[in-house]
Design an enzyme around this catalytic site. Structure first.
Site, PDB file in Angstrom:
ATOM      1  N   GLY A  31       0.808  -1.212   0.000  1.00 45.09           N
ATOM      2  CA  GLY A  31       0.000   0.000   0.000  1.00 45.09           C
ATOM      3  C   GLY A  31       0.842   1.264   0.000  1.00 45.09           C
ATOM      4  O   GLY A  31       0.642   2.167  -0.815  1.00 45.09           O
ATOM      5  N   MET A  54       4.771   3.146   1.934  1.00 42.94           N
ATOM      6  CA  MET A  54       5.971   2.966   2.758  1.00 42.94           C
ATOM      7  C   MET A  54       6.405   4.292   3.332  1.00 42.94           C
ATOM      8  O   MET A  54       6.456   5.303   2.640  1.00 42.94           O
ATOM      9  CB  MET A  54       7.078   2.339   1.906  1.00 42.94           C
ATOM     10  CG  MET A  54       8.350   2.037   2.671  1.00 42.94           C
ATOM     11  SD  MET A  54       8.098   0.731   3.924  1.00 42.94           S
ATOM     12  CE  MET A  54       9.369   1.196   5.090  1.00 42.94           C
ATOM     13  N   GLU A  55       6.775   4.221   4.599  1.00 41.04           N
ATOM     14  CA  GLU A  55       6.947   5.427   5.416  1.00 41.04           C
ATOM     15  C   GLU A  55       8.320   6.066   5.312  1.00 41.04           C
ATOM     16  O   GLU A  55       8.825   6.585   6.304  1.00 41.04           O
ATOM     17  CB  GLU A  55       6.681   5.049   6.873  1.00 41.04           C
ATOM     18  CG  GLU A  55       7.723   4.097   7.507  1.00 41.04           C
ATOM     19  CD  GLU A  55       7.330   2.636   7.555  1.00 41.04           C
ATOM     20  OE1 GLU A  55       6.508   2.222   6.718  1.00 41.04           O
ATOM     21  OE2 GLU A  55       7.838   1.903   8.421  1.00 41.04           O
ATOM     22  N   GLU A  67       1.061   6.138   7.486  1.00 42.49           N
ATOM     23  CA  GLU A  67       2.451   6.459   7.135  1.00 42.49           C
ATOM     24  C   GLU A  67       2.948   7.679   7.912  1.00 42.49           C
ATOM     25  O   GLU A  67       4.101   7.747   8.316  1.00 42.49           O
ATOM     26  CB  GLU A  67       2.586   6.700   5.623  1.00 42.49           C
ATOM     27  CG  GLU A  67       2.087   5.554   4.736  1.00 42.49           C
ATOM     28  CD  GLU A  67       2.625   4.186   5.135  1.00 42.49           C
ATOM     29  OE1 GLU A  67       3.775   4.106   5.602  1.00 42.49           O
ATOM     30  OE2 GLU A  67       1.876   3.193   4.993  1.00 42.49           O
ATOM     31  N   HIS A  70       4.147   6.898  11.261  1.00 38.61           N
ATOM     32  CA  HIS A  70       5.487   6.300  11.216  1.00 38.61           C
ATOM     33  C   HIS A  70       6.597   7.338  11.244  1.00 38.61           C
ATOM     34  O   HIS A  70       7.739   7.012  11.565  1.00 38.61           O
ATOM     35  CB  HIS A  70       5.650   5.492   9.924  1.00 38.61           C
ATOM     36  CG  HIS A  70       5.139   4.092   9.988  1.00 38.61           C
ATOM     37  ND1 HIS A  70       5.396   3.251  11.039  1.00 38.61           N
ATOM     38  CD2 HIS A  70       4.430   3.363   9.087  1.00 38.61           C
ATOM     39  CE1 HIS A  70       4.846   2.064  10.784  1.00 38.61           C
ATOM     40  NE2 HIS A  70       4.245   2.110   9.608  1.00 38.61           N
ATOM     41  N   GLU A 105       4.267  -1.111  13.408  1.00 38.63           N
ATOM     42  CA  GLU A 105       3.117  -1.352  12.523  1.00 38.63           C
ATOM     43  C   GLU A 105       1.784  -1.335  13.273  1.00 38.63           C
ATOM     44  O   GLU A 105       0.787  -0.821  12.784  1.00 38.63           O
ATOM     45  CB  GLU A 105       3.290  -2.657  11.750  1.00 38.63           C
ATOM     46  CG  GLU A 105       4.426  -2.618  10.738  1.00 38.63           C
ATOM     47  CD  GLU A 105       4.367  -1.423   9.792  1.00 38.63           C
ATOM     48  OE1 GLU A 105       3.296  -0.810   9.652  1.00 38.63           O
ATOM     49  OE2 GLU A 105       5.414  -1.087   9.209  1.00 38.63           O
TER      50      GLU A 105
HETATM   51 ZN   LIG Z   1       3.337   0.683   8.342  1.00 32.61          ZN
END
Ligand SMILES: [Zn+2]
Length: 863
Positions: free
Chosen positions: A272, A274-275, A307, A310, A329
């Site tokens: 989906g 990425m941070e 995100e 994060h 997560e």
């Molecule tokens: Zn994540």
């Protein structure tokens, strides 16, 4: 993968003990990227570090290592094995320079290169988690070796050239720019990032003036490739971004630490989002080519928040090793829903969490591979398989329960303390718990032990006793809580929850009473309920805890008949989810579920809930329903979808949901063919429904699965939609054509053509496994099992996983056959015995998929 690609926890822990990383300069020459003939690019890492050992290794997955020097002395690079370069002769302080030719990726791992078929533009982006930064540059690939990274990137000068930090220098020569980015704060390599290409950009600025007089301004940019601009909903993304930064700034008490905030939507992305701090990557599927429903935009908002959380949780404070993956997560997943609900127009985010996201956890937690939220991860292959429903959704549900348990304010206060103490460092689970204990003043040892260190799901069942007048004389909540990893030993799991009591009046279920209570042991008395008259008892109304909720007999009957009359969507989500869990467990016969859902669904007014239940119905019918009853159930679904589509309000999300459902159902039932044809040729389109390109492709895929299209028709559609999305959809549709020859061709392409991109392979797998052509796939079980180990060794982990999961054979129960006797399961058992030394990650996939089949066969047997 070769064996050397794996990295064990033990050896990485040893490396972290003996190496102190200072800084790293990464120079990348991407000037040749637009030329498809150029397979590789030059990457040079210059690393400074202290050492208390003579020898270590640096990770690099490259075509070749050209040269390396340590403290100015050339190193022998002939020992390079494709994944590691040994570094011998270390001194107390070192400068290591390694030069390599790395490979442009088509699998979404490392530096992905994509050429847009519409305008021939080339786009690059990186994705590394967990261990693919070594595909871009030589690196110590583990999260607890943080460095201050300086990226220097050469690429065509008319491109956007981006990394996580702002640009601080630029020179140009020969049509290329060499851009130097500001050094990062201390950062783990898996969240470094680079993107380059003629991306389209939209800018904004977020700013704050805080009560203490401090000010902060953050430049915001959202980007996508040029041909996606017509579908780019930049305003919605930016609005949500502003709302999120407001929220996190207020609640996290640590100013956003990464300077700028870019969000880039990229093609052929495996996950989906990425941070990467300062340069978050999102799958382009969040830019909807067709009409999007509010639920789809809400899903995107939730990911934006996930995100963004994060940036603090994961990026600022990072897990020491992959066994702490859940730390970031679970927290980010919880925040994704919490902040979307609290701070945006998508205020019903928790409905999705209850209906959808938690199913991800329930499913995973009942597999043989289940594990505690705090998992043991011995190596990075195991880490790769652990981005699962427990790490994300169960962890988030447990933290939601913890928030209910200690209170929201102490929860955030503990988080603030955690960021302040551990900024730019690495942590373990105890570090977070200490902060939450300090903030809440509660001992969380017992809570943590019961929730984080055991596996499995508690089952909560109401046991009512009713007097002659129909009123409750007693109510007990029974808890069946066991740990499947400890021989089903009982576990004391405390639940803070809300009990909802409902009455049926004029065919409507109305909540007449809520009782908030703690359920701890095996039996909890609920004296507050005595004297109440009830028709439905809903344990965990409001969804505070994580548990499988069962019904008593009377409640079950009303749930199957009257769920859609409950006014609160969140309560309906919990009822639907409970019914589905009972069906999956073969406690509720699948026929009852299918009939109950079909009878009620046309009156479900929440589009996201309707869509979720429709997804479960597809599984119920295609996998859980005995083959003898399946065609009738398929017809019923097509009929319900047809009438519900006709009845749906013009232009509403429900209209889109039902149109998609009708199309999907038609892929396995001929009854829908005429209606889908009518949508496609425009002769029978309900008023207000836009049959957009995405719906057209879905319709063509369904009709092709029924062998009701020609290759010419699909080619004509492709000619009018020659986009990347169109090409992938064309592959998806044509791979679904039934017939032994057609299946053989797709199988051959999937299993031998290693030039396929990740998206194309996934499209082929989806088409190949169309339920309508199950009889054409009978012979592939053996080929599947024979191929597994060569896929695993010959493909990247992402591509091997797509094949191993996606092509697992399905099956139906013959009459009189026991589920365990099914020939696929017998063969898989044999394979597992014959391949005890196969990579654990591959065995895990096979074991999980086999369990999915066993569950389906058990449901068929119980029907
Ligand atoms: Zn994540």
């Amino acid at each position: 993968m070769t064996a050397e690609m794996n990295l064990t926890h033990a050896e990485c822990a040893e490396r972290a003990r003996t190496i102190s990383l200072r800084s790293q300069r990464v120079e990348l020459d991407l000037s040749g990227a637009p030329d498809p003939a150029q397979r590789t690019f030059r990457a040079v890492s210059t690393v400074t570090f202290g050492a208390t050992t003579d020898e270590t290794w640096i990770d690099i997955v490259a075509d070749s290592v050209i040269a390396a020097t340590l403290n100015g002395t050339p190193l022998d690079v002939s020992t390079y094995d494709g994944a590691r370069l040994v570094i011998a002769g270390l001194e107390a302080e070192n400068e290591l320079r390694v030069e390599a030719d790395c490979v442009y990726s088509v699998t979404g791992e490392g530096l992905h290169r994509f050429t847009d078929p519409e305008d021939d533009n080339t786009y690059l982006y990186t994705h590394f988690e967990p261990t693919d930064s070594r595909r871009l540059y030589p690196v110590f690939e583990q999260p607890d070796l943080k460095a201050e990274f300086t990226f220097v990137v050469t690429a065509p000068q008319d491109w956007e050239i981006l990394s996580g930090q702002p640009e601080v220098g630029r020179t140009t020569a020969d049509g290329c720019a060499t851009v130097t980015f500001a050094p990062t704060p201390p950062l783990s390599s898996y969240i470094t990032a680079v993107a380059a290409g003629p991306y389209h950009r939209v800018e904004s600025t977020w700013s704050v003036e805080r009560a203490d007089g401090s000010r902060q301004e953050i430049p915001l940019t959202v980007l996508c490739r040029r041909t996606m601009v017509p579908h780019f909903d930049a305003d919605d993304v930016l609005t949500v971004t502003h709302q999120g930064l407001d929220f996190f700034d207020r609640h996290f008490g640590f100013p956003y630490p990464w300077g700028k905030y870019d969000q880039i939507f990229v093609p052929e992305y495996n996950i989906g989002a990425m941070e990467n701090p300062g340069l978050v990557t999102f799958t382009e599927q969040y830019l909807h080519r067709g009409t999007s429903t509010r639920a789809q935009r809400q899903g995107r908002a939730s990911t934006v928040m996930h995100e963004m959380a994060h940036m603090w949780f994961g990026d600022l404070v990072t897990m020491r090793w992959w066994d702490g993956l859940w730390l970031k997560e679970s927290f980010a997943d919880l925040m994704g829903y919490h902040v979307t609900s609290a701070a945006t127009q998508y205020a019903d985010g928790w409905v999705r969490f209850a209906a959808d996201r938690k199913q991800f956890a329930y499913r995973q937690d009942q597999l043989p591979s289940t594990h505690p939220i705090v998992a043991v991860i011995d190596d990075v292959e195991a880490a790769q398989q652990n981005f699962d429903g427990i790490t994300y959704a169960k962890g988030a549900a447990a933290l939601k329960q913890l928030m209910a348990y200690v209170g929201q304010e102490p929860f955030f206060a503990g988080s603030r303390d955690y960021f302040a103490r551990h900024a730019f460092g690495n942590t373990e689970v105890g570090d977070l718990m200490e902060c939450l204990e300090r903030a809440s003043g509660r001992d969380l040892e017992t809570w943590s032990q019961a929730w984080l260190e055991t596996a499995g799901i508690s089952e909560l069942t109401p046991v009512p006793e009713v007097g002659a007048d129909g009123h409750l004389t007693r109510l007990v909540i029974e808890q069946d809580a066991r740990d499947p990893l400890r021989d089903d030993a009982p576990v004391e799991r405390p639940h803070r929850l809300v009990l909802g009591l409902y009455r049926l009046k004029d065919e409507v279920l109305t909540r007449t009473r809520t009782i908030e209570l703690d359920v701890t042991g095996a039996r909890t008395e609920v004296p507050q309920a005595v004297g109440e008259a009830v028709d439905l008892i809903l344990v965990n109304d409001d969804d505070l805890t994580y548990a499988k909720v069962r019904f008593d007999k009377v409640s079950l009957r009303h749930a199957l008949e009257h769920t859609t009359t409950i006014s609160e969507p969140l309560s309906r989500a919990i009822v639907w989810s409970s019914l589905w869990n009972a069906t999956r467990d073969a406690v509720l016969p699948v026929g009852d579920y299918v009939r109950g859902a079909l009878a009620q669904l046309s009156s479900e007014t929440h589009p996201a809930l309707a869509a979720t239940v429709l997804t479960t119905l597809t599984t119920a019918i295609e996998d859980y329903t005995p083959v003898a009853d399946r065609d009738a159930a398929r017809s019923d679904l097509v009929r319900t979808a047809t009438t519900s589509l006709a009845a749906a309000e013009s232009g509403s999300d429900l209209q889109i949901v039902w149109a998609r459902a009708l199309v999907r159902a038609t892929a396995s039932c001929r009854d829908g063919v005429a209606a889908v044809r009518g949508l496609l040729d425009g002769t029978a389109v309900p008023e207000g429904l836009r049959v957009d390109q995405e719906l057209r492709w879905a319709a063509l895929a369904a009709l092709t699965a029924q062998d009701d299209t020609t290759e010419e028709e699909l080619a004509a559609e492709l000619a009018q939609d020659a986009t990347m999305g169109g090409r992938t959809a064309h592959v998806r549709a044509s791979s679904g054509r039934p017939g032994a020859d057609a299946k053989a061709r797709v199988w051959e392409a999937m299993t031998t053509d290693t030039s396929l991109t990740n998206d194309r392979l996934r499209a082929m797998v989806a088409g190949f496994t169309e339920p309508a052509s199950s009889h054409d796939r009978q012979g592939y079980a053996e080929a599947y099992l024979d191929s597994l180990t060569s896929w695993w060794s010959g493909r990247t982990i992402v591509m091997a996983t797509v094949l191993a999961r996606g092509l697992f054979p399905r099956g139906d129960l013959a009459s009189g056959q026991g589920p365990e006797e099914h020939e696929v399961l017998v063969r898989v058992e044999q394979w597992l015995r014959d391949h005890e030394s196969a990579p654990a990650a591959l065995r895990r996939i096979v074991i999980e998929e086999a369990d999915g089949l066993l569950r389906a066969l058990r449901a068929q047997a119980a029907a």
